[in-house]
Design a protein around this motif. Sequence first.
Motif: not given
Length: 221
Positions: A1-5, A194-203
Amino acid sequence: MPATLSPDVFSFLKKLTRNNTREWFNDHKDLYTQSRDNLIEFLEDLIMEMSRFDQEQAKTDAKKALFRIYRDTRFSKDKSPYKTNFGASMGMGKGNQKAGYYLHIEPGKSFLAGGIYMPDTAVLKQIRKEISLYSNEFLAILNNPDFQKYFPQLDQESKLVKVPQGFEKDDPMADFLKLKNFIVVHDLKDQELMDKEAVKKLAAIYETMKPLNDFLNTALS
């Protein structure tokens, strides 16, 4: 699970904005350290995700990508000792003669960006030549619906009034040749980061800008 801010990152920056003194910072350095550690973890996962479409990113060190929070006040009227934001450069920044990516985290003012910022004169001329010669390819990138969704236009900061020397005044790409930076910016809400999917969405957003970076870097190769 990717890190969340963590929300604590934004909480720290808000507190720092209200208390931008060395005394307060030293008394609350644990808040800074926790925020920095969380952000580095977030960046590591983001960089890994970005390396799926841009292998160059695999070489990026998250710790080195993160800018120092300490301000250089030597030539500034504002003597506040600390920045009230976190910035991270994945190959982009003033003086970098190559297109890359950037992330800015600041309560209510966060954004991501990409392209090449303040290139030197020789680099700027090469980019302008590429745009003039390969206008169709350049416009196809900018007008792509996926690109347009996040980046309606290139940043207009410091744009020249006249077409620069060495180019025809009636060049069809004249409006782009006047630019001094070739960057795109997309604003982000705090909650998006801060979204739990932020890493994927930003990428995924960064991936839409990669063709622009590739075009700019081809001009410099």
